[in-house]
Scaffold this motif. Structure first.
Motif, PDB file in Angstrom:
ATOM      1  N   ARG A  66      -5.539  -7.171   3.602  1.00 63.06           N
ATOM      2  CA  ARG A  66      -6.418  -6.961   2.452  1.00 63.06           C
ATOM      3  C   ARG A  66      -7.668  -7.816   2.633  1.00 63.06           C
ATOM      4  O   ARG A  66      -7.799  -8.909   2.094  1.00 63.06           O
ATOM      5  CB  ARG A  66      -5.683  -7.307   1.156  1.00 63.06           C
ATOM      6  N   VAL A 124     -13.368  -4.799   6.682  1.00 63.40           N
ATOM      7  CA  VAL A 124     -13.157  -4.102   7.955  1.00 63.40           C
ATOM      8  C   VAL A 124     -13.445  -5.045   9.118  1.00 63.40           C
ATOM      9  O   VAL A 124     -12.687  -5.120  10.085  1.00 63.40           O
ATOM     10  CB  VAL A 124     -14.059  -2.855   8.037  1.00 63.40           C
ATOM     11  N   LEU A 131     -10.600  -3.500   2.520  1.00 66.56           N
ATOM     12  CA  LEU A 131      -9.471  -2.592   2.684  1.00 66.56           C
ATOM     13  C   LEU A 131      -8.268  -3.153   1.950  1.00 66.56           C
ATOM     14  O   LEU A 131      -8.091  -4.369   1.841  1.00 66.56           O
ATOM     15  CB  LEU A 131      -9.129  -2.424   4.166  1.00 66.56           C
ATOM     16  N   GLY A 144      -5.092   0.518   4.181  1.00 60.75           N
ATOM     17  CA  GLY A 144      -6.263   0.971   4.904  1.00 60.75           C
ATOM     18  C   GLY A 144      -7.295   1.663   4.053  1.00 60.75           C
ATOM     19  O   GLY A 144      -8.257   2.242   4.559  1.00 60.75           O
ATOM     20  N   GLY A 145      -7.142   1.633   2.731  1.00 55.38           N
ATOM     21  CA  GLY A 145      -8.146   2.228   1.855  1.00 55.38           C
ATOM     22  C   GLY A 145      -8.272   3.721   2.072  1.00 55.38           C
ATOM     23  O   GLY A 145      -7.304   4.451   2.116  1.00 55.38           O
ATOM     24  N   ARG A 167      -7.382   4.405  11.005  1.00 55.57           N
ATOM     25  CA  ARG A 167      -6.724   3.095  10.905  1.00 55.57           C
ATOM     26  C   ARG A 167      -6.205   2.665  12.272  1.00 55.57           C
ATOM     27  O   ARG A 167      -6.314   1.500  12.639  1.00 55.57           O
ATOM     28  CB  ARG A 167      -5.573   3.149   9.894  1.00 55.57           C
TER      29      ARG A 167
END
Length: 591
Positions: A438, A441, A481, A485-486, A493
């Motif tokens: 979390r 990127v 993210l 991986g959003g 990913r």
């Protein structure tokens, strides 16, 4: 309930493991705790002064009506000073206690996390997430209660009893013994109610661990549960765990309900008031006690339960804190993978499996007598049916487990002779299950080499064919993210983790079915990214889709933990063995 849930590593019941664990863990902040205890005692002593002052004022007024005004105002001043001093000392005690609490729990969390990072992966496999969650949350919270609250409450209660009883003995000994008798009955009832707390708490903790594990299982598998309607079976495990917790709690309540009620009864102000009033009136009638002295008991003695009852709860908190400390100390006592006494650097990056055997349970071998050489600059593919031992074999290379027999060498050096940090730094590991933090990127990629600059991060992303994808995100490389991986697809990913591996620059690359769950377009993009990652490296690939490794320099075929075939794609097809049958099944050609 399994034995592992209820026994410590040394065979004692879990809650009784290693007495003194709490004291050992709190040793770094012992001076702060002593200061906190002293200030709490002084605060409690000051806090009882206003009650004594009120009692003395009542005695003066009743014994000398209209006189001794100076003595009355003196006691008013003493009471006010005691109240002010109580507040000042209480604030200081609380401040020091909470400082010690924050400091030691921070240190313990750091110790636990670092220790977990050094434990073999097999420990997590056997233990599950419940115990780790318990250590990081429940056990530390119970220690927090001891440090920040229970210590002050216990020392305060003890001081109040000593000071108050000392004063009351000076007023009248028989009446003091009456008040003490009521409190003694409360103490006896409390001891009875707590006699089996440890065993009940162990049962509750074990059930709580199963609830946590079942919750994680359900949350992680929610897609499968919804898609295939297996919720009933998954939820039944959660149901069973909750039912066990409820049964454990009900059994404890059933055992202590009467003694606990008696504790509250004898520890109430009403019980002390009733006993003191009844005995006091009898003594007054008999002439051995004055009304003024009776008032002193009604003011001071009756208020004692208000100070003592919080200490009763605090003593339970201490018991729980000791158990929590024992659990934490036991977790920290698990031996990490041993580091080499005389470390040796590898001479190159070729990988050799030398008669490697490994068993998870010490009985059944997951891999057995596997020997193979993976030359540097070449691609070695490992294939075989599900459960053949492919992932197990590659997990032994970074020492997620240690081999049961045989050896794995890098550059001619046994991996057990290479320091763990150096061993892991020599490898880029890309798994089928993508692990993202979390975080942004950029930081997810920078895990591969924490000191890398922004330009290097972008170069790695470009090499992994994911730079354009990142640029389209709302905040580009600064996009945060979540763990899943959003809004990135599975292939995107996966390419993010490949960018992480490219950035690390490690000379050994291990790919564990990195494209198995991807659609054809995503698979093609990931394959291009992997081609950039593998240039000039020692590459070991676990593959499910055989067409992705048809060009490998050598292919190892594993079945039931044994190496059954090896060679190039063409050579293995010529053998017309297991590999040829797997190829025919996947490509739809006659075997």
């Amino acid at each position: 309930m399994s034995t592992s849930d209820t026994r410590a590593d040394d065979g004692r019941p879990a809650g009784l493991a290693k007495p003194g664990a709490l004291a050992r863990l709190l040793a770094p902040v012992r001076p702060h705790l002593i200061a906190c205890g002293v200030l709490s005692a002084l605060s409690a002593a000051a806090g009882i002064v206003p009650y004594i002052a009120a009692a003395e004022i009542a005695r003066i007024v009743l014994e000398r009506p209209g006189g001794a005004q100076a003595a009355v105002w003196t006691w008013v001043g003493v009471g006010a000073a005691g109240a002010a001093l109580w507040l000042i000392l209480l604030v200081q005690s609380s401040r020091i206690g909470h400082y010690a609490d924050a400091a030691i729990l921070h240190d313990l969390r750091v110790r636990i996390v670092r220790h977990l990072g050094a434990l073999p992966l097999g420990w997590f496999r056997a233990t599950g997430s419940g115990r780790v969650k318990r250590a990081m949350t429940g056990d530390l919270e119970e220690m927090h209660e001891v440090i920040a609250h229970a210590l002050g409450q216990l020392t305060g209660a003890a001081t109040v009893i000593v000071v108050a009883m000392g004063y009351l003995f000076l007023v009248d000994v028989p009446m003091t013994l009456v008040a003490l008798g009521v409190l003694a009955l409360m103490g006896v009832c409390y001891r009875v109610s707590m006699r089996s707390m440890t065993s009940h708490m162990n049962r509750l903790i074990a059930a709580e661990g199963r609830i946590s594990a079942a919750s994680v299982e359900y949350a992680d598998g929610i897609q499968v549960v919804k898609a295939f309607g297996t919720g009933g079976r998954v939820l039944s495990r959660f149901d069973d765990a909750v039912h066990e917790y409820a049964q454990a709690f009900a059994a404890w309540v059933a055992e202590v309900r009467y003694s606990s009620a008696a504790t509250r009864l004898f520890g109430s102000e009403m019980a002390v008031l009733t006993a003191v009033t009844a005995a006091g009136l009898a003594f007054v009638s008999g002439g051995s006690l004055t009304v003024a002295d009776l008032v002193a008991f009604l003011v001071v003695a009756v208020g004692l339960p208000t100070s003592i009852l919080p200490a009763v709860s605090a003593s339970q908190g201490v018991r729980k804190g000791r158990m929590g400390a024992a659990h934490i100390e036991r977790l920290l006592s698990h031996a990490p993978l041993p580091e080499p006494e005389h470390p040796r650097p590898p001479d190159g990056h070729g990988v050799e499996f030398d008669r490697v055997t490994f068993s998870y349970d010490g009985v059944t071998n997951a891999v057995q007598e596997i020997s193979a050489v993976c030359p540097p600059g070449r691609v070695t593919a490992i294939v075989g049916p599900s459960g053949a031992g492919k992932t197990t074999l590659t997990s032994l290379l970074p020492r997620f487990y240690d081999v049961t027999a045989g050896a794995i060498r890098i550059g001619g050096i046994d991996v057990r002779e290479i320091p763990s940090a150096e061993l892991l730094a020599s490898m880029s590991l890309v798994f089928q299950d993508v692990a993202l933090l979390r975080d942004s990127v950029a930081e997810n990629i920078r895990i591969g080499r924490p000191g890398a600059g922004d330009h290097e991060v972008r170069q790695a992303a470009a090499a992994a064919h994911v730079h354009d994808v990142i640029e389209r995100l709302p905040d580009g490389y600064d996009t945060l993210l979540d763990g899943g991986g959003g809004g990135l697809s599975g292939g995107e990913r996966q390419r993010l983790t490949i960018a992480r591996a490219i950035l690390s620059g490690a000379p050994i690359v291990v790919l564990d079915e990195a494209t198995a769950a991807l659609d054809p377009d995503s698979e093609a993009a990931v394959q291009d990214a992997l081609a950039s990652l593998a240039v000039g490296k020692t590459v070991i690939v676990i593959a499910h889709r055989l067409h992705t490794i048809a060009g490998a320099d050598q292919i190892l075929v594993i079945d039931r933990g044994r190496l059954v075939e090896r060679g190039s794609h063409a050579e293995l097809l010529g053998l017309d063995g297991l590999y040829a049958r797997m190829w025919a099944a996947q490509e739809g050609v006659p075997a």
